[in-house]
Design a protein around this motif. Structure first.
Motif, short mmCIF file in Angstrom:
data_model
loop_
_atom_site.label_atom_id
_atom_site.label_comp_id
_atom_site.label_asym_id
_atom_site.label_seq_id
_atom_site.Cartn_x
_atom_site.Cartn_y
_atom_site.Cartn_z
N THR A 51 21.83 87.70 -8.48
CA THR A 51 20.44 87.88 -8.10
C THR A 51 19.64 88.25 -9.34
O THR A 51 20.16 88.25 -10.46
N ALA A 52 18.40 88.60 -9.15
CA ALA A 52 17.57 89.00 -10.29
C ALA A 52 18.02 90.33 -10.89
O ALA A 52 17.69 90.64 -12.04
N THR A 53 18.80 91.11 -10.12
CA THR A 53 19.18 92.44 -10.59
C THR A 53 20.68 92.69 -10.62
O THR A 53 21.13 93.66 -11.24
N THR A 54 21.48 91.82 -9.99
CA THR A 54 22.89 92.12 -9.78
C THR A 54 23.78 90.90 -10.03
O THR A 54 23.41 89.77 -9.71
N ILE A 55 24.96 91.14 -10.60
CA ILE A 55 26.03 90.16 -10.67
C ILE A 55 27.21 90.73 -9.89
O ILE A 55 27.74 91.79 -10.24
N ALA A 87 26.13 101.25 -17.48
CA ALA A 87 25.50 102.40 -18.12
C ALA A 87 24.85 102.01 -19.44
O ALA A 87 23.89 102.66 -19.89
N GLY A 88 25.36 100.94 -20.06
CA GLY A 88 24.78 100.46 -21.31
C GLY A 88 23.67 99.44 -21.11
O GLY A 88 23.21 98.84 -22.08
N GLY A 89 23.24 99.22 -19.88
CA GLY A 89 22.14 98.31 -19.62
C GLY A 89 22.56 97.03 -18.90
O GLY A 89 21.72 96.19 -18.60
N GLY A 90 23.86 96.87 -18.62
CA GLY A 90 24.32 95.69 -17.90
C GLY A 90 24.38 94.47 -18.80
O GLY A 90 24.45 94.56 -20.02
N VAL A 91 24.36 93.30 -18.17
CA VAL A 91 24.40 92.03 -18.88
C VAL A 91 23.32 91.12 -18.31
O VAL A 91 23.12 91.06 -17.10
N CYS A 92 22.60 90.49 -19.20
CA CYS A 92 21.55 89.55 -18.79
C CYS A 92 20.50 90.22 -17.89
O CYS A 92 19.98 89.60 -16.97
#
Length: 424
Positions: A51-55, A87-92
């Motif tokens: 989604t726009a926020t989740t993998i 915690a480091g900002g995720g990916v993409c």
């Protein structure tokens, strides 16, 4: 078993506690809605599980069956990995959600779990059990769903979507047989026993031992058992009557403990070399512990938890900080490495602005040299042969972290170099 690299960072405590609870109870966790292919506001085309926020990535594991201890540590390591990435900002620009389903090493339950989670997953970051994955191989390939099996049978090769990590069982057994001839005094004309599970795991292992034996003038004495068999007394009697000089072990940890313990009690004091799924450090606390310490070793493409390289030491410290008192075993680097494989594919796919399943597979299959502190280097650009042919020989050690140490550094035997690995 575990394969590569490491990450550092601070875990998200809420997600981490959820993972611990789920592993301890064996209950399912996670599972949001899937997503169809679409271009988001960031210009990244997305597919199911994104989604726009989740993998969303899924783990189809064993928390209540014969590999429960392995499944638990592996799942916790993967939750730790994704928590640190988040915690480091995720990916993409997205955070990971790990969905966990326990199939208890039951094929029917595994198929049902896959049917549930596949439509809403961007990848399967862990799938324990050759029989389960074999039953779903065509579906996984058709779904183009990047899947990391925690199984190393050659039947799993040949699928672009299924990434068998490290060595396959047959390659490990070829390396094991050559180890026996070089280090344990096994000579041409000798008999070697091979205890193995019926099914893909055992049959794949047997392919390797028979190939090596044929090349070296040895004879394999076969004993096939079911995964539900527990007492190996009859198999020990058969091996002893045949006069075997060593025994290869391609079963589960419980059967390994029975085999080695009964053998020594019955006066059959020979070397035992196991496949990577045949050992768990918990065995050292059983009555079979002394026999295992004396006569048993096993082969694996994964670096043991006791290794003193920086990546492994960092992973162990992070794991112990988040899961104090938990057993350290090979599931930790194996699970962590599989999570990294998926994460690296997602990063490359993001750079190409294509988080569809095809985009993730393209990104994954572009990696020709994937390696580091947790295992042997791997090549993912092909899928019709093992990613590596190099195996460590590991030895149980009661004082070592994870209950094992390196006896022989990772190497490819001469026989394994040119071995024609069967596919599918």
């Amino acid at each position: 078993m575990g394969k590569i690299g490491t990450r550092t960072g601070v875990a998200a405590l809420a997600l981490l506690s959820l993972a611990v609870a789920s592993c301890a109870s064996g209950k399912a966790t996670g599972g949001g809605a899937g997503a169809g292919a679409a271009a988001g506001g960031d210009g990244v085309t997305t597919g199911p599980g994104v989604t726009a926020t989740t993998i969303t990535v899924s783990a189809l594991t064993d928390l209540t069956g014969p590999y429960a201890s392995f499944g638990k540590s592996q799942t916790q390591a993967q939750q730790l990995y994704f928590d640190q990435v988040n915690a480091g900002g995720g990916v993409c620009g997205r955070t990971y959600e790990l969905v966990v389903r326990d199939h208890g090493y039951d094929t029917q339950k595994a198929v049902a779990a896959y049917t549930e989670v596949a439509p809403k997953s961007a990848a399967i970051v862990q799938f324990i059990g050759s029989p389960m994955i074999t039953a779903l191989k065509q579906r996984i390939d058709g779904d183009k769903l990047l899947t990391i099996p925690m199984a190393w049978a050659t039947t799993l090769l040949g699928s672009r979507a299924i990434q068998v990590t490290g060595t396959t069982y047959d390659v490990d057994m070829i390396n094991a047989v050559e180890f026996l001839t070089k280090e344990k005094g096994i000579r041409s004309g000798d008999k070697i026993g091979h205890l193995y599970f019926e099914g893909d795991y055992g049959e794949s292992s047997l392919d390797g031992s028979k190939y090596a034996a044929g090349k070296l003038g040895l004879r394999i004495v076969e004993q096939k058992i079911k995964a539900t068999d527990q007492d190996m007394s009859a198999q020990v009697a058969a091996f002893k009557a045949a006069g075997v000089k060593a025994v290869l072990v391609s079963v589960g940890p419980r059967q390994t403990a029975s085999l080695v313990g009964v053998s020594l009690a019955k006066g059959m004091d020979v070397p035992f070399v196991g496949s990577n799924s045949a050992y768990a450090p918990q065995l050292l606390a059983t009555p079979a512990g002394p026999a295992l310490l004396k006569d048993f070793s096993y082969v694996s493409a994964g670096t043991p938890v006791s290794a003193q390289n920086p990546g492994m030491r960092r992973l162990v410290a992070d794991y112990q900080a988040k899961y104090p008192g938990e057993t350290l075993d090979s599931g930790i680097p194996t699970g962590w490495s599989a999570a990294m494989i998926v994460d690296e594919a997602m990063k490359k796919a993001c750079a190409a602005k294509d988080l569809t399943r095809e985009g993730v597979l393209n990104a994954h299959r572009s990696q020709s040299s994937f390696g580091g502190d947790l295992g042997t280097p791997m090549d993912f650009t092909f899928f019709d042969k093992p990613a590596s042919r190099s195996s460590y020989v590991l030895k149980p050690d009661k004082a070592a972290l994870g209950g094992a140490v390196v006896f022989r550094e990772a190497a490819v035997s001469e026989l394994a170099k040119d071995y024609p690995v069967p596919v599918g």
